[in-house]
Design a protein around this motif. Structure first.
Motif, short mmCIF file in Angstrom:
data_model
loop_
_atom_site.label_atom_id
_atom_site.label_comp_id
_atom_site.label_asym_id
_atom_site.label_seq_id
_atom_site.Cartn_x
_atom_site.Cartn_y
_atom_site.Cartn_z
N ILE A 114 0.83 -1.20 0.00
CA ILE A 114 0.00 0.00 0.00
C ILE A 114 0.87 1.26 0.00
O ILE A 114 0.59 2.23 -0.71
N ALA A 115 1.96 1.23 0.77
CA ALA A 115 2.86 2.38 0.82
C ALA A 115 3.48 2.65 -0.55
O ALA A 115 3.63 3.81 -0.96
N LEU A 116 3.83 1.59 -1.28
CA LEU A 116 4.42 1.76 -2.61
C LEU A 116 3.41 2.38 -3.57
O LEU A 116 3.76 3.24 -4.39
N VAL A 117 2.14 1.93 -3.50
CA VAL A 117 1.10 2.51 -4.36
C VAL A 117 0.94 4.00 -4.06
O VAL A 117 0.89 4.84 -4.97
N LEU A 118 0.88 4.35 -2.76
CA LEU A 118 0.76 5.75 -2.37
C LEU A 118 1.95 6.56 -2.85
O LEU A 118 1.80 7.70 -3.33
N ALA A 119 3.15 6.00 -2.73
CA ALA A 119 4.36 6.72 -3.14
C ALA A 119 4.34 7.02 -4.63
O ALA A 119 4.68 8.12 -5.07
N VAL A 120 3.95 6.03 -5.45
CA VAL A 120 3.92 6.21 -6.90
C VAL A 120 2.92 7.30 -7.29
O VAL A 120 3.21 8.18 -8.11
N GLU A 121 1.71 7.23 -6.71
CA GLU A 121 0.67 8.19 -7.08
C GLU A 121 1.00 9.61 -6.62
O GLU A 121 0.81 10.57 -7.36
N THR A 122 1.50 9.76 -5.39
CA THR A 122 1.80 11.10 -4.89
C THR A 122 3.06 11.67 -5.55
O THR A 122 3.19 12.88 -5.71
N LYS A 123 3.99 10.80 -5.97
CA LYS A 123 5.16 11.29 -6.70
C LYS A 123 4.73 11.95 -8.00
O LYS A 123 5.27 13.00 -8.38
N SER A 124 3.76 11.35 -8.69
CA SER A 124 3.26 11.93 -9.93
C SER A 124 2.66 13.31 -9.68
O SER A 124 2.87 14.24 -10.46
#
Length: 326
Positions: A205-215
């Motif tokens: 879940i943390a990786l998904v959040l990181a990818v989306e917020t990085k964008s």
């Protein structure tokens, strides 16, 4: 934070996680369950994350300064990215470590009714928080699927709370399964296995959040529908005949920058063109209220120039692609 629904969902999640964290930690003290300890840390991390989202929303409301002329709207993205880091490091990595230690050194659970009772209470409380997040997200989600909403939402708070609550519910089920198997078999290894599963879930879940917020941090364009509304509003006048090219950029969830080169009549006077630009800006703001910063450059449309395609040197990183082309 202008989206009151997001604030309501964050506060509901914060209150639920604080009460759950205390209950889980008490259950850990009585039972010695590593799943309960991992879930305690998970709830503490989630509580801190909700605090970060509230802080980011507050700081984003500051007025623009000469050093930051476009304001601080992106602070909401920064704090949402910090949430993913906290969830990964504090929640996920700790659970993996605790699960490994419990598998390596298993021991029988004591006072089993404490962890079972607390987990049932936590599932009910997290379910209430998740229900609130879903209810507040539905008006913004519209006809989109949940996957599309989380991937394309410009305001990070609701997707973050949704993923956190979903992860918390799944984690609680995993913890209950680990504790249940440990009780049924008398083997504490299952408690450690449940803890490892919780850690893996939190990291994903943390990786998904990181990818989306990085964008979002890098800067995203407006959605395809918003772009069409801007284009339609810009060329509604008599003097503006079309858009040669346009770029949009979210300065924050509810703040949009619009920069466009517009085609105007070649026989228009300077006064007529200036008035046409002012009118076009007004129409754009009426059609898309979040278009706070608008820069329009008048030019004469040339078919020969248009046939050359976009200039790679005009946009950092190469020519821009329309949002709906992906």
């Amino acid at each position: 934070m202008s989206a009151s629904g997001g604030t309501k969902a964050i506060v509901a999640a914060l209150l639920a996680n604080l009460s759950i964290a205390v209950a889980k930690f008490v259950a850990f003290l009585f039972s010695g369950s590593s799943s309960m300890l991992a879930e305690s840390v998970h709830s503490v991390a989630d509580s801190g994350n909700q605090g970060l989202l509230l802080l980011g929303g507050k700081r984003a409301q500051r007025e623009a300064t000469p050093q930051h002329p476009f304001g601080f709207g992106r602070e909401r993205y920064v704090y949402a990215f910090l949430v993913s880091i906290v969830l990964f490091s504090v929640g996920g990595m700790f659970a993996l470590y605790e699960g490994y230690e419990k598998i390596k050194h298993p021991h029988e659970l004591e006072h089993w009714y404490w962890p079972v009772g607390v987990l049932v209470f936590a599932i009910i409380a997290e379910g209430f928080s998740f229900r609130t997040a879903i209810k507040e997200s539905n008006p913004q989600r519209g006809q989109k699927s949940w996957k599309e909403f989380i991937r394309h939402a410009k305001a990070p708070e609701l997707p973050v709370v949704l993923l956190e609550d979903f992860g918390a519910l799944v984690g609680l089920v995993l913890a209950l399964g680990g504790v249940g198997l440990a009780l049924l078999t008398g083997d504490g290894v299952w408690d450690g296995v449940g803890t490892l599963c919780i850690g893996i879930l939190l990291i994903l879940i943390a990786l998904v959040l990181a990818v989306e917020t990085k964008s979002l941090l890098l800067g995203e364009a407006a959605g395809a529908e918003v772009v069409r509304q801007i284009e339609a509003a810009a060329v509604a006048g008599d003097t503006v005949t079309g858009i040669i090219h346009m770029r949009t950029l979210h300065l924050g969830p509810e703040e949009l920058l619009v920069a466009a080169k517009i085609a105007v009549r070649h026989d228009g006077t300077a006064t007529e063109i200036a008035s046409a630009i002012d009118a076009a800006e007004s129409r754009i703001r009426d059609a898309v209220p979040i278009a706070r910063v608008i820069y329009l450059e008048p030019d004469i449309y040339s078919e020969s120039e248009a046939a050359k395609g976009p200039d790679p040197e005009a946009t950092p990183g190469g020519p821009a692609t329309p949002p709906d082309a992906h």
